[in-house]
Design a protein around this motif. Structure first.
Motif, PDB file in Angstrom:
ATOM      1  N   THR A 105      -0.526  38.506  11.759  1.00  0.00           N
ATOM      2  CA  THR A 105       0.271  37.201  12.368  1.00  0.00           C
ATOM      3  C   THR A 105       1.345  37.736  11.287  1.00  0.00           C
ATOM      4  N   ARG A 106       1.738  38.857  11.316  1.00  0.00           N
ATOM      5  CA  ARG A 106       3.144  38.963  10.187  1.00  0.00           C
ATOM      6  C   ARG A 106       4.025  39.860  10.969  1.00  0.00           C
ATOM      7  N   PRO A 107       5.201  38.600  11.775  1.00  0.00           N
ATOM      8  CA  PRO A 107       6.276  38.979  12.369  1.00  0.00           C
ATOM      9  C   PRO A 107       6.862  40.207  12.478  1.00  0.00           C
ATOM     10  N   THR A 108       6.798  41.278  13.796  1.00  0.00           N
ATOM     11  CA  THR A 108       7.372  42.579  13.783  1.00  0.00           C
ATOM     12  C   THR A 108       7.424  42.950  14.563  1.00  0.00           C
ATOM     13  N   PHE A 109       9.077  43.611  15.209  1.00  0.00           N
ATOM     14  CA  PHE A 109       9.473  44.091  16.016  1.00  0.00           C
ATOM     15  C   PHE A 109      10.064  45.039  15.998  1.00  0.00           C
ATOM     16  N   LEU A 110      10.650  46.317  16.794  1.00  0.00           N
ATOM     17  CA  LEU A 110      10.776  47.546  17.173  1.00  0.00           C
ATOM     18  C   LEU A 110      11.661  47.286  18.103  1.00  0.00           C
ATOM     19  N   ALA A 111      12.980  47.998  18.145  1.00  0.00           N
ATOM     20  CA  ALA A 111      14.437  47.826  18.974  1.00  0.00           C
ATOM     21  C   ALA A 111      15.239  49.127  19.169  1.00  0.00           C
ATOM     22  N   GLY A 112      15.501  49.403  20.238  1.00  0.00           N
ATOM     23  CA  GLY A 112      15.823  50.386  20.439  1.00  0.00           C
ATOM     24  C   GLY A 112      16.405  50.953  21.432  1.00  0.00           C
ATOM     25  N   ASP A 113      17.110  52.431  22.072  1.00  0.00           N
ATOM     26  CA  ASP A 113      16.919  52.575  23.172  1.00  0.00           C
ATOM     27  C   ASP A 113      16.056  53.961  23.742  1.00  0.00           C
ATOM     28  N   MET A 114      15.475  53.287  24.832  1.00  0.00           N
ATOM     29  CA  MET A 114      14.075  53.964  24.733  1.00  0.00           C
ATOM     30  C   MET A 114      13.895  55.084  26.005  1.00  0.00           C
ATOM     31  N   ASN A 115      15.615  55.073  26.563  1.00  0.00           N
ATOM     32  CA  ASN A 115      15.335  55.890  28.123  1.00  0.00           C
ATOM     33  C   ASN A 115      14.487  55.679  28.462  1.00  0.00           C
ATOM     34  N   MET A 116      13.972  54.668  29.106  1.00  0.00           N
ATOM     35  CA  MET A 116      12.323  53.972  29.425  1.00  0.00           C
ATOM     36  C   MET A 116      13.217  52.205  30.419  1.00  0.00           C
ATOM     37  N   LYS A 117      13.607  52.638  31.640  1.00  0.00           N
ATOM     38  CA  LYS A 117      13.637  51.743  32.111  1.00  0.00           C
ATOM     39  C   LYS A 117      12.462  50.482  32.805  1.00  0.00           C
ATOM     40  N   TYR A 118      12.980  49.229  33.195  1.00  0.00           N
ATOM     41  CA  TYR A 118      11.430  48.410  33.396  1.00  0.00           C
ATOM     42  C   TYR A 118      11.113  49.087  34.985  1.00  0.00           C
ATOM     43  N   ALA A 119      10.008  48.723  35.212  1.00  0.00           N
ATOM     44  CA  ALA A 119      10.138  49.054  36.763  1.00  0.00           C
ATOM     45  C   ALA A 119      10.892  50.282  37.537  1.00  0.00           C
ATOM     46  N   PRO A 120      11.310  50.960  37.071  1.00  0.00           N
ATOM     47  CA  PRO A 120      12.163  52.063  37.755  1.00  0.00           C
ATOM     48  C   PRO A 120      11.398  52.216  39.076  1.00  0.00           C
ATOM     49  N   LEU A 121      12.359  52.724  40.500  1.00  0.00           N
ATOM     50  CA  LEU A 121      11.691  53.223  41.314  1.00  0.00           C
ATOM     51  C   LEU A 121      11.315  54.409  41.081  1.00  0.00           C
ATOM     52  N   PHE A 122      11.746  54.958  40.403  1.00  0.00           N
ATOM     53  CA  PHE A 122      11.462  56.528  39.619  1.00  0.00           C
ATOM     54  C   PHE A 122      11.157  56.505  38.491  1.00  0.00           C
ATOM     55  N   GLY A 123      10.094  57.393  37.528  1.00  0.00           N
ATOM     56  CA  GLY A 123       9.988  57.629  36.561  1.00  0.00           C
ATOM     57  C   GLY A 123       9.407  56.654  35.372  1.00  0.00           C
ATOM     58  N   GLN A 124       9.201  57.060  34.551  1.00  0.00           N
ATOM     59  CA  GLN A 124       8.218  55.862  33.263  1.00  0.00           C
ATOM     60  C   GLN A 124       8.626  53.937  33.438  1.00  0.00           C
ATOM     61  N   ASN A 125       7.652  53.802  33.721  1.00  0.00           N
ATOM     62  CA  ASN A 125       8.059  51.965  33.510  1.00  0.00           C
ATOM     63  C   ASN A 125       8.436  51.577  31.364  1.00  0.00           C
ATOM     64  N   GLY A 180      14.208  43.530  27.858  1.00  0.00           N
ATOM     65  CA  GLY A 180      15.292  44.525  27.962  1.00  0.00           C
ATOM     66  C   GLY A 180      16.823  44.195  28.179  1.00  0.00           C
ATOM     67  N   ASP A 181      17.833  45.008  28.075  1.00  0.00           N
ATOM     68  CA  ASP A 181      18.761  44.914  28.726  1.00  0.00           C
ATOM     69  C   ASP A 181      18.692  45.405  30.495  1.00  0.00           C
ATOM     70  N   GLY A 182      18.297  45.180  31.036  1.00  0.00           N
ATOM     71  CA  GLY A 182      17.951  45.831  32.198  1.00  0.00           C
ATOM     72  C   GLY A 182      18.606  46.658  32.780  1.00  0.00           C
ATOM     73  N   ASP A 183      18.162  47.489  31.813  1.00  0.00           N
ATOM     74  CA  ASP A 183      18.386  49.456  31.247  1.00  0.00           C
ATOM     75  C   ASP A 183      17.293  50.037  30.728  1.00  0.00           C
ATOM     76  N   VAL A 184      17.860  50.647  29.522  1.00  0.00           N
ATOM     77  CA  VAL A 184      16.367  51.291  28.815  1.00  0.00           C
ATOM     78  C   VAL A 184      16.459  50.916  27.472  1.00  0.00           C
ATOM     79  N   GLN A 185      16.938  49.607  26.757  1.00  0.00           N
ATOM     80  CA  GLN A 185      17.623  49.200  25.232  1.00  0.00           C
ATOM     81  C   GLN A 185      16.739  47.925  25.683  1.00  0.00           C
ATOM     82  N   HIS A 186      15.838  47.455  24.451  1.00  0.00           N
ATOM     83  CA  HIS A 186      14.812  47.464  24.697  1.00  0.00           C
ATOM     84  C   HIS A 186      14.359  46.479  23.419  1.00  0.00           C
ATOM     85  N   VAL A 187      14.016  45.895  22.952  1.00  0.00           N
ATOM     86  CA  VAL A 187      13.172  45.285  22.521  1.00  0.00           C
ATOM     87  C   VAL A 187      11.533  44.644  22.111  1.00  0.00           C
TER      88      VAL A 187
END
Length: 302
Positions: free
Chosen positions: A232-252, A265-272
């Motif tokens: 229950t410790r507030p924790t976050f990881l943010a950055g350019d993960m070079n992966m998209k959400y549910a892409p047609l090809f590649g890692q999800n 996420g931002d609809g592309d490769v940046q996520h929190v």
């Protein structure tokens, strides 16, 4: 005389008499106050378990943002906590997206306009951090350079160290960082960097452009932070993960996520990724002088 098949029009039918008791019931029902949506949300907030969320309308499909989900789990003391993720492409090595001083000035403008509690930064030079910290009240900041295979820092074109950083408005944190165990064999060894306060841990990273390697790096970093978030410790990881959400090809990138974290996420490769925090909204802010938009994720925390 020929008989008519139509009956003559009669006078208007008498109106039915409504019993007085029914009239009284209808009047009483009309005067019962209706609970507003805001009041209903407050009632849910006061009674729902900590994991409860309720959906609010999706953002425009054109924006590429994730559906907004408003947390109703927190107590009245819960506060908004804005995480601003920026990839500034400011090393000068990648000339296709390098715009020099314009990039830093644009980032300063976004920070000033959006007033985040923390800014996570990828593809910056070490000297950029102090300049951006000036817009954050000179709070706590930490930088970690990406490394060459021989362990020396990757350099910007001006000779400064190149890598990732975080700037908080708060002060009083300790830092930790590391090199990802899995690497793609290229000239840049990817790293993560974190700051840990008494009541919060925040990290950033910039992952490999090779999908399977990026996934391994992402999963390892989430696992590194899992115990903090589960406690229950507030924790976050943010950055350019070079992966998209549910892409047609590649890692999800969603396959990197695991409890107690959730991802936005931002609809592309940046996520929190965040744990032991609520969620209010996602904003994707166009940037003119870098090849990534700004990603602003508004979380909640006690």
């Amino acid at each position: 005389m020929r008989r008519s098949w139509f009956r003559p029009r009669t006078s208007a039918r008498p109106r039915p008499v409504v019993p007085q008791a029914l009239v009284a019931l209808l009047v009483a029902a009309a005067t019962v106050p209706v609970t507003s949506s805001a009041s209903a949300a407050s009632a849910v907030s006061a009674t729902s378990p900590a994991s409860a969320v309720s959906a609010v309308p999706k953002t425009s499909a054109a924006s590429g943002t994730s559906p907004a989900v408003r947390s109703v789990a927190g107590t009245a003391a819960a506060q908004s906590y804005r995480v601003l993720q920026l990839n500034l492409c400011h090393s000068g090595v990648n000339t296709s997206c390098f715009n020099g001083e314009n990039t830093v000035q644009e980032a300063l403008g976004v920070i000033g306009a959006r007033q985040p509690q923390v800014v996570t930064l990828n593809e910056i030079c070490r000297a950029d951090l102090a300049r951006l910290a000036s817009a954050m009240g000179d709070g706590h900041r930490v930088f970690a350079p990406a490394l060459r295979p021989d362990g020396t820092p990757v350099r910007c074109v001006d000779g400064d160290e190149y890598g990732n950083g975080i700037v908080f408005r708060a002060t009083g944190a300790t830092n930790f960082s590391g090199v990802h165990a899995t690497q793609d064999g290229g000239s840049e060894r990817r790293v993560y960097v974190c700051a840990e306060f008494a009541d919060l841990t925040g990290c950033t990273t910039h992952l490999s452009t090779t999908g399977t390697v990026a996934m391994a790096q992402c999963k390892a970093t989430v696992a590194l932070l899992r115990d903090r978030g589960a406690a229950t410790r507030p924790t976050f990881l943010a950055g350019d993960m070079n992966m998209k959400y549910a892409p047609l090809f590649g890692q999800n990138v969603q396959n990197c996520n695991s409890a107690p974290f959730f991802r936005k996420g931002d609809g592309d490769v940046q996520h929190v990724f965040a744990a032991s925090m609520g969620f209010e909204r996602t904003d994707v802010i166009p940037m003119r002088y870098t090849d990534h938009p700004a990603l602003l994720v508004t979380l909640t925390r006690p």
